[in-house]
Enzyme design. Sequence first.
Site, PDB file in Angstrom:
ATOM      1  N   MET A  42      72.584  91.477  53.898  1.00  0.00           N
ATOM      2  CA  MET A  42      71.781  91.043  54.916  1.00  0.00           C
ATOM      3  C   MET A  42      70.886  92.119  55.742  1.00  0.00           C
ATOM      4  O   MET A  42      69.839  91.913  56.246  1.00  0.00           O
ATOM      5  CB  MET A  42      72.521  90.125  55.898  1.00  0.00           C
ATOM      6  CG  MET A  42      71.925  89.795  57.222  1.00  0.00           C
ATOM      7  SD  MET A  42      73.122  88.528  58.337  1.00  0.00           S
ATOM      8  CE  MET A  42      73.418  87.399  57.258  1.00  0.00           C
TER       9      MET A  42
ATOM     10  N   ARG B  60      44.234  69.616  55.636  1.00  0.00           N
ATOM     11  CA  ARG B  60      45.300  69.953  56.452  1.00  0.00           C
ATOM     12  C   ARG B  60      44.695  69.490  57.836  1.00  0.00           C
ATOM     13  O   ARG B  60      44.941  68.275  58.333  1.00  0.00           O
ATOM     14  CB  ARG B  60      45.369  71.316  56.485  1.00  0.00           C
ATOM     15  CG  ARG B  60      45.905  71.988  55.176  1.00  0.00           C
ATOM     16  CD  ARG B  60      46.538  73.545  55.286  1.00  0.00           C
ATOM     17  NE  ARG B  60      45.690  74.423  56.112  1.00  0.00           N
ATOM     18  CZ  ARG B  60      45.733  75.670  56.194  1.00  0.00           C
ATOM     19  NH1 ARG B  60      46.821  76.308  55.702  1.00  0.00           N
ATOM     20  NH2 ARG B  60      44.815  76.455  56.660  1.00  0.00           N
TER      21      ARG B  60
ATOM     22  N   TYR C  16      77.628  92.955  46.485  1.00  0.00           N
ATOM     23  CA  TYR C  16      78.214  91.634  46.348  1.00  0.00           C
ATOM     24  C   TYR C  16      78.063  91.422  44.821  1.00  0.00           C
ATOM     25  O   TYR C  16      77.166  91.731  44.176  1.00  0.00           O
ATOM     26  CB  TYR C  16      77.500  90.550  47.035  1.00  0.00           C
ATOM     27  CG  TYR C  16      77.998  90.744  48.580  1.00  0.00           C
ATOM     28  CD1 TYR C  16      79.095  90.474  48.893  1.00  0.00           C
ATOM     29  CD2 TYR C  16      77.001  90.932  49.393  1.00  0.00           C
ATOM     30  CE1 TYR C  16      79.312  90.561  50.281  1.00  0.00           C
ATOM     31  CE2 TYR C  16      77.286  90.988  50.730  1.00  0.00           C
ATOM     32  CZ  TYR C  16      78.412  90.654  51.385  1.00  0.00           C
ATOM     33  OH  TYR C  16      78.804  90.638  52.605  1.00  0.00           O
TER      34      TYR C  16
ATOM     35  N   LYS D 148      47.483  85.375  64.650  1.00  0.00           N
ATOM     36  CA  LYS D 148      48.582  84.393  64.670  1.00  0.00           C
ATOM     37  C   LYS D 148      49.862  85.159  64.091  1.00  0.00           C
ATOM     38  O   LYS D 148      49.817  86.226  63.326  1.00  0.00           O
ATOM     39  CB  LYS D 148      48.268  83.187  63.985  1.00  0.00           C
ATOM     40  CG  LYS D 148      47.901  83.456  62.381  1.00  0.00           C
ATOM     41  CD  LYS D 148      47.281  82.127  61.815  1.00  0.00           C
ATOM     42  CE  LYS D 148      47.103  82.290  60.323  1.00  0.00           C
ATOM     43  NZ  LYS D 148      46.831  81.172  59.510  1.00  0.00           N
TER      44      LYS D 148
END
Length: 348
Positions: free
Chosen positions: A296, A133, A249, A39
Amino acid sequence: MTSLPPPSLRLDLDTGALASNWRVLDRMSGTAKAGAAIKADCYGLGAAQCLPILREAGARDFFVAHWSEVPGALAHCPPDEIAVLHGLMGRQDADFARQTGVRPVLNSLQQARLWHDAGGGVCHVMVDTGINRLGLAMDEIGDPILAKLGIDVLLSHLACADEDEPMNARQLDAFRKVIAKVPHRRASLANSAGIALGSDYGFDLTRPGLALYGGVPRPEMAGELRQVAYPKAALINIRQIEAGEGVGYNATFTAPKPICVGVVSLGYADGILRSWAGANLLSDDRALPILGKVSMDMIVIDLSAAPELKEGDWVELPYYLPDAAQQTSLSQYELLTLLGDRFRRDAV
């Protein structure tokens, strides 16, 4: 059409380590056979790259979470080897499963009736033994609809297998009661960590995930499992900064002396979150400290230990998962599945 220039991010995948990890987990599973959780695009490493290696190593049972993951798996293995853990949300899911031959994992009596009414066929069934779950409740396992199903694998999922908790034994006892009451061909309880709990937890099929891709969920597995993923980034800029100048930053780093710094095209958009601040990248085992905040798309590193590096050269982010988890306070699962799609995934 003009081809794209090569990317400045690579995720080198040690396919030999991946195959070795599956064989180790299969051996540790005892008389059970190891499958593979694939997955989330093989936990972020790429199903197209990993699934053929796992199948060549010997895996024949593959588990995805979403129906949207099925086409990618079908490109590399037959449908009867693929199971969808999230089950059936409606008739369209059931029809798709029947048409392709992929196995739904039924998680409720409603899903069981839906599958039966759609024409049925081979399926898997999940029973909840305590994680709360997905899965049938323990008081539902006597429902007559279950006897009308062609159940291949009867599954449950351990909640605390990565810890030595009494809950493991309670879930094992509950699962033994389930398999005595629900007709099925095979039984499966253990995930990666569950394999290390011993042969009692193996049954017929184990479902490793994290450990396949280099994660170490329990101390007993340290030294047995090999690192698979190696993130690398190219230097896109090199510059000299003077004493007193800030970096990035909010200028959270101030140079105490003149230093040469490099910029790599790597950042939190690629899954390298700001919790990596203060860590090092590497060049031939030489530490290149991260300076200031992770942006980023960019990270600034100190090149003092490798003054010969130039723009276009590659550096590596240390990604042995237990160590990286300690460094960043992220889980080993997060470290893998956060890796972004801007990495070119290369088998090495």
